[in-house]
Design an enzyme around this catalytic site. Structure first.
Site, mmCIF file in Angstrom:
data_model
loop_
_atom_site.group_PDB
_atom_site.id
_atom_site.type_symbol
_atom_site.label_atom_id
_atom_site.label_comp_id
_atom_site.label_asym_id
_atom_site.label_seq_id
_atom_site.Cartn_x
_atom_site.Cartn_y
_atom_site.Cartn_z
ATOM 1 N N ARG A 84 10.822 -14.002 35.228
ATOM 2 C CA ARG A 84 11.378 -13.156 34.195
ATOM 3 C C ARG A 84 13.331 -14.367 33.426
ATOM 4 O O ARG A 84 13.821 -14.752 34.644
ATOM 5 C CB ARG A 84 11.725 -11.834 35.767
ATOM 6 C CG ARG A 84 11.146 -10.978 35.935
ATOM 7 C CD ARG A 84 11.502 -9.557 35.793
ATOM 8 N NE ARG A 84 10.308 -9.014 35.735
ATOM 9 C CZ ARG A 84 10.429 -7.801 34.109
ATOM 10 N NH1 ARG A 84 11.595 -7.762 33.826
ATOM 11 N NH2 ARG A 84 9.088 -6.747 34.760
ATOM 12 N N GLU B 285 3.859 -16.223 34.532
ATOM 13 C CA GLU B 285 3.222 -14.924 33.667
ATOM 14 C C GLU B 285 5.051 -14.770 32.773
ATOM 15 O O GLU B 285 5.909 -15.067 33.740
ATOM 16 C CB GLU B 285 3.813 -13.602 34.640
ATOM 17 C CG GLU B 285 2.325 -13.161 35.171
ATOM 18 C CD GLU B 285 2.087 -11.806 35.721
ATOM 19 O OE1 GLU B 285 1.493 -11.714 36.028
ATOM 20 O OE2 GLU B 285 3.546 -10.822 36.069
ATOM 21 N N ARG C 125 14.627 -11.959 38.476
ATOM 22 C CA ARG C 125 15.724 -11.379 39.516
ATOM 23 C C ARG C 125 14.826 -11.944 41.066
ATOM 24 O O ARG C 125 14.808 -11.103 42.215
ATOM 25 C CB ARG C 125 15.196 -9.971 39.323
ATOM 26 C CG ARG C 125 13.291 -9.785 38.666
ATOM 27 C CD ARG C 125 13.798 -8.188 38.156
ATOM 28 N NE ARG C 125 13.623 -8.108 37.505
ATOM 29 C CZ ARG C 125 13.387 -6.869 36.912
ATOM 30 N NH1 ARG C 125 12.561 -5.638 37.722
ATOM 31 N NH2 ARG C 125 14.041 -6.301 35.571
ATOM 32 N N HIS D 201 -2.631 -5.124 37.614
ATOM 33 C CA HIS D 201 -1.323 -4.153 37.989
ATOM 34 C C HIS D 201 -1.469 -2.433 38.663
ATOM 35 O O HIS D 201 -2.529 -2.353 38.122
ATOM 36 C CB HIS D 201 -0.700 -3.443 36.091
ATOM 37 C CG HIS D 201 0.416 -3.684 36.555
ATOM 38 N ND1 HIS D 201 1.230 -2.487 36.911
ATOM 39 C CD2 HIS D 201 1.739 -3.928 36.214
ATOM 40 C CE1 HIS D 201 2.659 -2.662 36.921
ATOM 41 N NE2 HIS D 201 2.798 -3.435 36.458
ATOM 42 N N HIS E 126 5.996 -14.499 38.298
ATOM 43 C CA HIS E 126 6.108 -13.946 36.714
ATOM 44 C C HIS E 126 7.723 -14.681 36.605
ATOM 45 O O HIS E 126 8.834 -14.074 37.540
ATOM 46 C CB HIS E 126 6.103 -12.621 37.165
ATOM 47 C CG HIS E 126 6.820 -11.894 35.632
ATOM 48 N ND1 HIS E 126 7.107 -10.784 35.024
ATOM 49 C CD2 HIS E 126 7.504 -12.844 34.846
ATOM 50 C CE1 HIS E 126 6.959 -10.801 33.695
ATOM 51 N NE2 HIS E 126 7.660 -11.220 33.576
ATOM 52 N N ASN F 120 0.125 -12.391 43.065
ATOM 53 C CA ASN F 120 1.166 -12.195 42.560
ATOM 54 C C ASN F 120 1.923 -12.036 43.849
ATOM 55 O O ASN F 120 1.783 -11.139 45.151
ATOM 56 C CB ASN F 120 1.551 -10.843 42.088
ATOM 57 C CG ASN F 120 2.494 -11.130 41.228
ATOM 58 O OD1 ASN F 120 3.716 -11.613 41.428
ATOM 59 N ND2 ASN F 120 2.600 -10.759 39.422
ATOM 60 N N GLU G 186 -5.876 -9.712 29.980
ATOM 61 C CA GLU G 186 -5.416 -9.566 30.717
ATOM 62 C C GLU G 186 -4.968 -7.352 30.470
ATOM 63 O O GLU G 186 -4.674 -7.566 30.143
ATOM 64 C CB GLU G 186 -5.079 -9.766 32.263
ATOM 65 C CG GLU G 186 -4.354 -8.945 33.028
ATOM 66 C CD GLU G 186 -3.375 -9.217 34.047
ATOM 67 O OE1 GLU G 186 -2.924 -10.664 33.958
ATOM 68 O OE2 GLU G 186 -2.398 -8.890 35.205
ATOM 69 N N HIS H 243 6.853 -11.288 44.994
ATOM 70 C CA HIS H 243 7.464 -10.403 46.084
ATOM 71 C C HIS H 243 8.431 -11.028 47.118
ATOM 72 O O HIS H 243 9.417 -10.275 48.006
ATOM 73 C CB HIS H 243 7.224 -8.648 46.148
ATOM 74 C CG HIS H 243 7.565 -7.909 44.712
ATOM 75 N ND1 HIS H 243 8.213 -7.896 44.298
ATOM 76 C CD2 HIS H 243 6.543 -7.256 44.326
ATOM 77 C CE1 HIS H 243 8.879 -7.210 43.424
ATOM 78 N NE2 HIS H 243 6.885 -6.863 42.784
ATOM 79 N N THR I 262 6.717 -4.791 34.784
ATOM 80 C CA THR I 262 6.011 -5.065 33.728
ATOM 81 C C THR I 262 5.078 -3.404 33.016
ATOM 82 O O THR I 262 4.450 -2.903 34.073
ATOM 83 C CB THR I 262 5.154 -6.253 33.582
ATOM 84 O OG1 THR I 262 5.708 -6.864 33.969
ATOM 85 C CG2 THR I 262 4.282 -6.202 31.809
HETATM 86 N N1 PXP Z 1 -0.855 -8.720 35.907
HETATM 87 C C1 PXP Z 1 0.738 -8.694 35.105
HETATM 88 C C2 PXP Z 1 0.255 -9.227 34.151
HETATM 89 C C3 PXP Z 1 1.475 -8.658 35.534
HETATM 90 O O1 PXP Z 1 3.097 -8.325 34.923
HETATM 91 C C4 PXP Z 1 1.800 -7.933 37.005
HETATM 92 C C5 PXP Z 1 3.195 -8.052 37.692
HETATM 93 O O2 PXP Z 1 3.721 -8.313 38.002
HETATM 94 C C6 PXP Z 1 0.988 -7.917 38.143
HETATM 95 C C7 PXP Z 1 -0.648 -8.587 37.407
HETATM 96 C C8 PXP Z 1 0.399 -7.610 39.577
HETATM 97 O O3 PXP Z 1 0.481 -5.562 39.359
HETATM 98 P P1 PXP Z 1 1.153 -5.368 41.224
HETATM 99 O O4 PXP Z 1 2.205 -6.364 41.405
HETATM 100 O O5 PXP Z 1 1.231 -4.193 40.904
HETATM 101 O O6 PXP Z 1 -0.011 -5.891 41.820
#
Ligand code: PXP
Length: 249
Positions: free
Chosen positions: A49, A74, A53, A198, A47, A11, A155, A14, A105
């Site tokens: 949003r 996402e 953001r 997550h 993601h 992901n 997931e 950031h 999330t």
């Molecule tokens: N899976 C989902 C569905 C998420 O919303 C997120 C956070 O955007 C992640 C995985 C990844 O989580 P993390 O950034 O804490 O590794």
């Protein structure tokens, strides 16, 4: 058949968070995605949003054009997001709950309560050949509802497990592990593809990798944070090797 290899989705939200802090084009999420793939990522996760953001609509367009691995989008279950997905055709959409005031999330979708609205969105996405994953807590009722909704995948939210590890709460660590294992087996037996994510980091990834029914882990925050110190390629390589070692142990 249970997959031998665990897929790793990275992901890159950031990277966009940092870029947006100054409003320019640097650092570029597409460049980060390419480096992550070079280092062993199997897919790129973003993601989009409601408040934009981090990832912006244009990021999705650029990534779809320039990345040759699957993109997972996402998104919240809204008409706006479903239309964006259908116009861009990512390989997979992961539907997540979204609150404006949350930092990330915070919990899984309540699939049981939102059953009929989700049904409408899932059937539209699937009829556009987009796989649909539902981000849920490791809860049997939620999994059964996801199956009834004809989701491709679930997931499982690993946040509680990761939090327990950070706090060294041994009892909770064991309980959450059992919950995740049971949920994975239950979902797998129903024919769902099992993903998880997550809060995962180097310390928590091994136990998730050992659950054979899970075939994909999605990781963001820790990898991007670690990239500041060792670079994104090294961070992804390290995560990849921890996953592979635990999977084949
Ligand atoms: N899976 C989902 C569905 C998420 O919303 C997120 C956070 O955007 C992640 C995985 C990844 O989580 P993390 O950034 O804490 O590794």
């Amino acid at each position: 058949m249970i997959a031998d290899k665990m897929r790793l989705g990275i992901n890159i939200d950031h990277v966009a968070t940092i870029r947006n802090a100054r409003g320019g084009e640097h650092p570029d999420p597409v460049k980060a995605a390419k480096l992550a793939i070079n280092a062993g990522a199997d897919s790129i996760v973003i993601h989009l949003r409601e408040d934009r953001r981090h990832i912006l609509d244009n990021d999705l367009i650029h990534l779809m054009k320039e990345i040759d691995k699957p993109i997972t989008l996402e998104m919240a279950p809204t008409n706006e997001m479903v239309n964006i997905a259908c116009n861009n055709s990512p390989q997979k959409v992961c539907i997540v709950p979204e609150k404006r005031e949350e930092r990330t999330t915070e919990g899984g979708l309540d699939v049981c309560t939102s059953f009929y609205s989700l049904q409408k969105y899932i059937s539209k996405l699937k009829s556009n050949n987009i796989d649909v994953s539902l981000f849920i807590e490791p809860d049997i009722n939620q999994i059964n509802a996801a199956k009834e909704l004809n989701a491709t995948a679930i997931e499982l939210h690993t946040g509680e497990y990761c939090e327990a590890l950070i706090r060294h709460n041994e009892l909770k660590i064991q309980n959450e592990l059992i919950r995740l294992e049971k949920a994975s087996i239950h979902g797998y037996n129903l024919g769902l593809e099992i993903n998880a994510g997550h809060g995962l980091n180097y310390a928590s990834v091994a136990s998730m990798s050992k659950i054979k029914e899970i075939t994909e882990l999605n990781i963001g925050h820790f990898i991007i944070g670690e990239s500041l110190f060792i670079g994104i390629e090294e961070a992804v390589r390290e995560m990849r090797s921890l996953i592979d070692a635990a999977r084949h142990n």
